[in-house]
Write a protein that holds these residues in place. Structure first.
Motif, PDB file in Angstrom:
ATOM      1  N   ASP A  35      27.330 -63.092 -30.453  1.00 24.55           N
ATOM      2  CA  ASP A  35      28.060 -62.649 -31.522  1.00 24.55           C
ATOM      3  C   ASP A  35      29.232 -61.801 -30.938  1.00 24.55           C
ATOM      4  OD1 ASP A  35      30.849 -61.581 -33.925  1.00 24.55           O
ATOM      5  OD2 ASP A  35      28.920 -63.132 -34.949  1.00 24.55           O
ATOM      6  N   ARG A  36      30.166 -62.006 -29.988  1.00 28.68           N
ATOM      7  CA  ARG A  36      30.171 -60.583 -29.949  1.00 28.68           C
ATOM      8  C   ARG A  36      31.167 -59.699 -30.612  1.00 28.68           C
ATOM      9  NH1 ARG A  36      32.664 -59.353 -24.994  1.00 28.68           N
ATOM     10  NH2 ARG A  36      32.218 -61.225 -24.097  1.00 28.68           N
ATOM     11  N   ALA A  37      31.698 -59.686 -31.807  1.00 29.67           N
ATOM     12  CA  ALA A  37      32.407 -59.074 -32.475  1.00 29.67           C
ATOM     13  C   ALA A  37      31.131 -58.580 -33.194  1.00 29.67           C
ATOM     14  CB  ALA A  37      33.210 -60.300 -33.488  1.00 29.67           C
ATOM     15  N   ALA A  38      30.036 -59.191 -34.130  1.00 22.54           N
ATOM     16  CA  ALA A  38      28.676 -58.676 -34.571  1.00 22.54           C
ATOM     17  C   ALA A  38      29.112 -57.412 -33.331  1.00 22.54           C
ATOM     18  CB  ALA A  38      27.956 -59.554 -34.654  1.00 22.54           C
ATOM     19  N   LEU A  39      28.297 -57.760 -32.351  1.00 25.95           N
ATOM     20  CA  LEU A  39      27.608 -56.813 -31.345  1.00 25.95           C
ATOM     21  C   LEU A  39      28.819 -55.446 -31.043  1.00 25.95           C
ATOM     22  CD1 LEU A  39      26.152 -59.038 -28.865  1.00 25.95           C
ATOM     23  CD2 LEU A  39      25.128 -57.144 -30.404  1.00 25.95           C
ATOM     24  N   GLU A  40      30.208 -55.791 -30.820  1.00 32.29           N
ATOM     25  CA  GLU A  40      30.876 -54.912 -30.736  1.00 32.29           C
ATOM     26  C   GLU A  40      30.929 -53.641 -31.942  1.00 32.29           C
ATOM     27  OE1 GLU A  40      32.069 -53.790 -27.752  1.00 32.29           O
ATOM     28  OE2 GLU A  40      32.198 -55.563 -26.744  1.00 32.29           O
ATOM     29  N   ALA A  41      30.961 -54.465 -33.389  1.00 33.88           N
ATOM     30  CA  ALA A  41      30.346 -53.631 -34.612  1.00 33.88           C
ATOM     31  C   ALA A  41      29.523 -52.823 -34.500  1.00 33.88           C
ATOM     32  CB  ALA A  41      30.815 -54.029 -35.573  1.00 33.88           C
ATOM     33  N   LEU A  42      28.996 -53.439 -34.190  1.00 38.36           N
ATOM     34  CA  LEU A  42      27.386 -52.046 -34.193  1.00 38.36           C
ATOM     35  C   LEU A  42      27.145 -51.580 -33.359  1.00 38.36           C
ATOM     36  CD1 LEU A  42      24.654 -52.046 -35.236  1.00 38.36           C
ATOM     37  CD2 LEU A  42      23.199 -53.423 -33.350  1.00 38.36           C
ATOM     38  N   ALA A  43      27.670 -51.645 -32.095  1.00 43.00           N
ATOM     39  CA  ALA A  43      27.803 -50.848 -30.645  1.00 43.00           C
ATOM     40  C   ALA A  43      29.121 -49.817 -31.207  1.00 43.00           C
ATOM     41  CB  ALA A  43      28.056 -51.491 -29.191  1.00 43.00           C
ATOM     42  N   THR A  44      29.428 -49.807 -32.069  1.00 46.93           N
ATOM     43  CA  THR A  44      30.467 -48.536 -32.227  1.00 46.93           C
ATOM     44  C   THR A  44      29.622 -47.823 -33.038  1.00 46.93           C
ATOM     45  OG1 THR A  44      32.671 -49.906 -31.754  1.00 46.93           O
ATOM     46  CG2 THR A  44      33.139 -48.241 -33.235  1.00 46.93           C
ATOM     47  N   GLN A  45      29.335 -48.247 -33.877  1.00 44.19           N
ATOM     48  CA  GLN A  45      28.638 -47.254 -34.918  1.00 44.19           C
ATOM     49  C   GLN A  45      27.364 -46.919 -33.986  1.00 44.19           C
ATOM     50  OE1 GLN A  45      26.472 -49.869 -38.060  1.00 44.19           O
ATOM     51  NE2 GLN A  45      28.586 -50.965 -38.481  1.00 44.19           N
ATOM     52  N   LEU A  46      26.906 -47.325 -33.124  1.00 40.90           N
ATOM     53  CA  LEU A  46      25.668 -46.748 -32.825  1.00 40.90           C
ATOM     54  C   LEU A  46      26.020 -45.401 -31.696  1.00 40.90           C
ATOM     55  CD1 LEU A  46      23.077 -50.136 -31.987  1.00 40.90           C
ATOM     56  CD2 LEU A  46      23.214 -48.230 -33.756  1.00 40.90           C
ATOM     57  N   ARG A  47      27.344 -45.925 -30.948  1.00 45.74           N
ATOM     58  CA  ARG A  47      27.642 -44.939 -30.260  1.00 45.74           C
ATOM     59  C   ARG A  47      27.775 -43.462 -31.007  1.00 45.74           C
ATOM     60  NH1 ARG A  47      30.891 -49.983 -27.483  1.00 45.74           N
ATOM     61  NH2 ARG A  47      29.186 -50.553 -25.831  1.00 45.74           N
ATOM     62  N   ALA A  48      28.350 -44.173 -31.793  1.00 49.20           N
ATOM     63  CA  ALA A  48      28.811 -42.854 -32.393  1.00 49.20           C
ATOM     64  C   ALA A  48      27.641 -41.256 -33.522  1.00 49.20           C
ATOM     65  CB  ALA A  48      29.889 -43.597 -34.268  1.00 49.20           C
ATOM     66  N   ARG A  49      26.448 -42.390 -33.000  1.00 52.53           N
ATOM     67  CA  ARG A  49      25.476 -41.439 -33.496  1.00 52.53           C
ATOM     68  C   ARG A  49      24.923 -41.161 -32.252  1.00 52.53           C
ATOM     69  NH1 ARG A  49      21.809 -45.710 -37.275  1.00 52.53           N
ATOM     70  NH2 ARG A  49      23.777 -46.060 -38.681  1.00 52.53           N
ATOM     71  N   GLY A  50      25.492 -41.377 -30.660  1.00 54.61           N
ATOM     72  CA  GLY A  50      25.510 -40.742 -29.552  1.00 54.61           C
ATOM     73  C   GLY A  50      24.785 -41.819 -28.228  1.00 54.61           C
ATOM     74  N   ALA A  51      23.543 -42.585 -29.512  1.00 55.00           N
ATOM     75  CA  ALA A  51      24.130 -43.650 -28.097  1.00 55.00           C
ATOM     76  C   ALA A  51      24.315 -44.125 -26.997  1.00 55.00           C
ATOM     77  CB  ALA A  51      22.920 -45.157 -28.898  1.00 55.00           C
ATOM     78  N   GLU A  52      24.137 -44.683 -25.943  1.00 61.65           N
ATOM     79  CA  GLU A  52      24.966 -44.908 -24.869  1.00 61.65           C
ATOM     80  C   GLU A  52      24.592 -46.515 -25.134  1.00 61.65           C
ATOM     81  OE1 GLU A  52      24.207 -43.887 -20.839  1.00 61.65           O
ATOM     82  OE2 GLU A  52      24.279 -41.774 -21.275  1.00 61.65           O
TER      83      GLU A  52
END
Length: 250
Positions: A35-52
């Protein structure tokens, strides 16, 4: 903990919770799911916390897409320190009435796919060290159709690999009933699984305890005392009783 973790089935449930907790520990992530949309949404949240965060959209049952994940794991220039084999799904218990193609896919996703991914990453990990966390289930200790059978393979292989490879820790985590969307995908509305409230675990606890056991080098992690006791009892309880117990949750 690991510097970079690759997580399959990362778009929801335990996979997403592993991603969140590893981010809190300062880790970077490669997220794999269909699920690209779900992955991208999660990735956005995690990047905001400083993760690559790297996103790999892949259906692991499709050879070409799975091979892209294998190649990522083989890439020694961008090494994966922690592989979490979490992708999976469940089927109805009555094997005789389930479409055999679904059963073959079920077997492939729970056995062939993690086997291929581990085979891809182990050469790199043997050189520099690494960790593998395989999501099994308490169902592996209970006669429970093909789901219990495939999870038994996960435990057996993890126990062997954890002892055989000196620089690599391999842990099978065996959750009990856990509040995720796993049962809903089987068509069971929340609260309709036939499982007592006391037997349910929360995903954060499962992830936290399994990561702790992985760090300690354990071959098998069974989150919560109640399920440790249940697993111990399965060696003395008759199969007839265990099989009845195994009909819960479907």
């Amino acid at each position: 903990m690991a510097k970079t973790a690759l997580i399959t089935g990362a778009s929801s449930g335990l996979g997403a919770e592993y991603a969140r907790q590893l981010t809190e520990r300062g880790g970077n992530l490669v997220l794999v799911a269909r699920d690209r949309a779900a992955l991208e949404a999660l990735a956005t949240q995690l990047r905001a916390r400083g993760a690559e965060v790297e996103v790999l959209v892949a259906d692991l049952l499709k050879p070409r897409q799975r091979r892209a994940v294998e190649e990522r794991l083989r890439d020694a220039s961008r090494p994966i320190d922690l592989l979490i084999n979490n992708a999976g799904f469940g089927l109805p218990l009555d094997f005789a009435t389930v479409d055999i193609k679904r059963e073959i896919d079920h077997l492939a996703l729970h056995v062939e796919v993690p086997m291929r991914l581990m085979h891809a990453v182990l050469p790199v990990m043997r050189e520099r060290g690494g960790r593998i966390l395989n999501v099994a289930s308490i169902a592996a200790f209970i006669p429970r159709s093909t789901y219990g059978a495939v999870k038994s393979w996960v435990i057996s292989f993890s126990r062997w690999a954890n002892q055989y490879y000196d620089r690599v820790t391999v842990t099978a985590v065996c959750p009990g009933y856990t509040h995720t969307n796993f049962h809903e995908r089987l068509g069971l509305p929340p609260g309709k699984e036939g499982v007592p409230d006391a037997m349910w675990l929360d995903a954060p606890l499962v992830v936290r305890e399994s990561l702790r056991d992985l760090a300690r080098g354990k071959s098998v992690s069974i989150p919560s005392l109640r399920y440790k006791v249940l697993a111990a009892l399965t060696s003395v309880v008759p199969d007839s009783l265990l099989t009845r117990l195994g009909t819960r949750g479907r």
